[in-house]
Enzyme design. Structure first.
Site, short mmCIF file in Angstrom:
data_model
loop_
_atom_site.label_atom_id
_atom_site.label_comp_id
_atom_site.label_asym_id
_atom_site.label_seq_id
_atom_site.Cartn_x
_atom_site.Cartn_y
_atom_site.Cartn_z
N HIS A 41 0.79 -1.17 -0.07
CA HIS A 41 -0.02 -0.07 0.09
C HIS A 41 0.76 1.32 0.25
CE1 HIS A 41 -4.15 -1.28 0.28
NE2 HIS A 41 -3.87 -2.04 1.24
N ASP A 89 -0.54 -7.59 1.28
CA ASP A 89 0.05 -6.21 1.22
C ASP A 89 1.42 -6.34 1.79
OD1 ASP A 89 -0.56 -3.36 3.54
OD2 ASP A 89 0.07 -3.62 1.33
N SER A 183 3.85 1.73 9.02
CA SER A 183 3.45 0.44 8.08
C SER A 183 4.47 0.03 7.29
CB SER A 183 2.36 0.86 6.76
OG SER A 183 1.21 1.28 7.50
O1 LIG Z 1 1.93 4.45 6.87
C1 LIG Z 1 0.93 3.86 6.21
O2 LIG Z 1 -0.18 3.22 6.77
C2 LIG Z 1 0.55 4.45 4.89
N1 LIG Z 1 -0.19 3.94 4.07
C3 LIG Z 1 -0.27 4.53 2.77
C4 LIG Z 1 -0.78 4.37 1.85
C5 LIG Z 1 -0.57 5.25 0.66
C6 LIG Z 1 0.55 6.34 0.94
F1 LIG Z 1 0.90 7.05 -0.27
C7 LIG Z 1 1.05 6.22 2.13
C8 LIG Z 1 0.77 5.50 3.04
C9 LIG Z 1 1.39 5.59 4.49
N2 LIG Z 1 2.21 6.35 4.98
C10 LIG Z 1 2.06 7.64 4.98
O3 LIG Z 1 0.92 8.08 4.88
C11 LIG Z 1 3.11 8.43 5.62
C12 LIG Z 1 3.37 9.90 5.06
C13 LIG Z 1 2.79 9.65 6.52
C14 LIG Z 1 3.68 9.85 7.60
C15 LIG Z 1 3.09 9.40 8.85
C16 LIG Z 1 3.98 9.51 10.01
C17 LIG Z 1 5.42 9.83 10.02
C18 LIG Z 1 5.85 10.15 8.67
C19 LIG Z 1 5.07 9.89 7.58
#
Ligand SMILES: O=C(O)c1[nH]c2ccc(F)cc2c1NC(=O)[C@H]1C[C@@H]1c1ccccc1
Length: 232
Positions: A41, A89, A183
């Site tokens: 993802h 995933d 993730s």
């Molecule tokens: O972490 C996830 O679950 C996840 N799932 C997604 C799906 C698409 C996608 F384009 C991104 C993700 C994404 N990561 C995020 O949004 C990361 C950017 C955010 C973030 C959070 C905390 C600290 C730094 C950066």
């Protein structure tokens, strides 16, 4: 990571930060010298751009002895992964060159035996994901211990209502939990990677919605075949 603590610097030398334009997007971990495992993802909003992989890091911004950003030669999302659910995933990333292994950069073995981790087993998960409900992002790697909960409990009507397959596992999400940005990171139980934090959008820290991980053992053959085919 919600309500966790700062990890001991460089004691999780397998941890990777998947980055785009210098920004952390998802976690991942080193499964071989030239290979990182993460979640499919995480590639959803990258419109075909390749990640860069930061290894040997504790802080995302400060200079550290063995911190190094690697370019990715190729990305292999699992063919069964899709945007509508958490199935398959997984994402394999082949680095442009073998990572230089040292005290801060090391491979983490993953579980190859396809057997459920017992409920109540305490496992550990780490990441640079959000640390509170306002979405604050940490600079330093965080970690938290979480107990595994049974698939039956996780699939309860009031929890994930039957969507957790045999290829997934769950941990309790009451208060302490993984969250956005974690993730792709590994769920480590007794020193072995048993799962990968799924990257489907999910509420964090709510006990009604346990954290879901892709179990790695069912995918060992896929992982080996991709690494063998691409290594040449
Ligand atoms: O972490 C996830 O679950 C996840 N799932 C997604 C799906 C698409 C996608 F384009 C991104 C993700 C994404 N990561 C995020 O949004 C990361 C950017 C955010 C973030 C959070 C905390 C600290 C730094 C950066």
């Amino acid at each position: 990571i919600l309500r966790g603590s700062e990890a001991r610097p460089h004691l999780k030398p397998y941890m990777a930060s998947l980055q785009l334009d210098g920004q952390h997007v998802c976690g991942g971990f080193l499964i071989a010298e030239q290979w990182v495992l993460s979640a499919a993802h995480c590639t959803e909003e990258t419109d075909g751009k390749l990640f860069q992989v930061l290894l040997g890091a504790h802080s995302l911004t400060e200079p550290e002895p063995h911190k190094r950003l690697y370019r990715v030669r190729a990305q292999f999302p699992h063919p069964g992964s899709n945007i509508h659910n958490n199935k398959d995933d997984l994402l394999l990333l082949q680095l442009e060159e073998k990572a230089e292994l040292n005290s801060d950069v090391r491979v983490l073995p993953f579980q190859r035996e396809d057997r459920d981790v017992a409920a109540d087993t305490e496992c550990e998960v780490a990441g640079w994901g959000t640390i509170d409900h306002s979405g604050r992002r940490p600079d330093k790697l965080q970690q938290v211990q979480r107990p595994v909960i049974s698939r039956d409990v996780c699939n309860h009507r009031t929890r994930h209502d039957g969507t957790v397959t045999r290829n997934m596992m769950c941990t309790d999400s009451r208060r302490k939990d993984t969250c956005k940005g974690d993730s792709g990171g590994p769920l480590v139980c007794d020193g072995v990677a048993e799962g990968v934090v799924t990257a489907g959008s999910r509420v964090c820290g709510n006990y009604k919605k346990p954290a879901i991980y892709t179990r790695i053992a069912p995918y060992a053959a896929w992982i080996d075949s991709v690494m063998a085919s691409a290594d040449g």
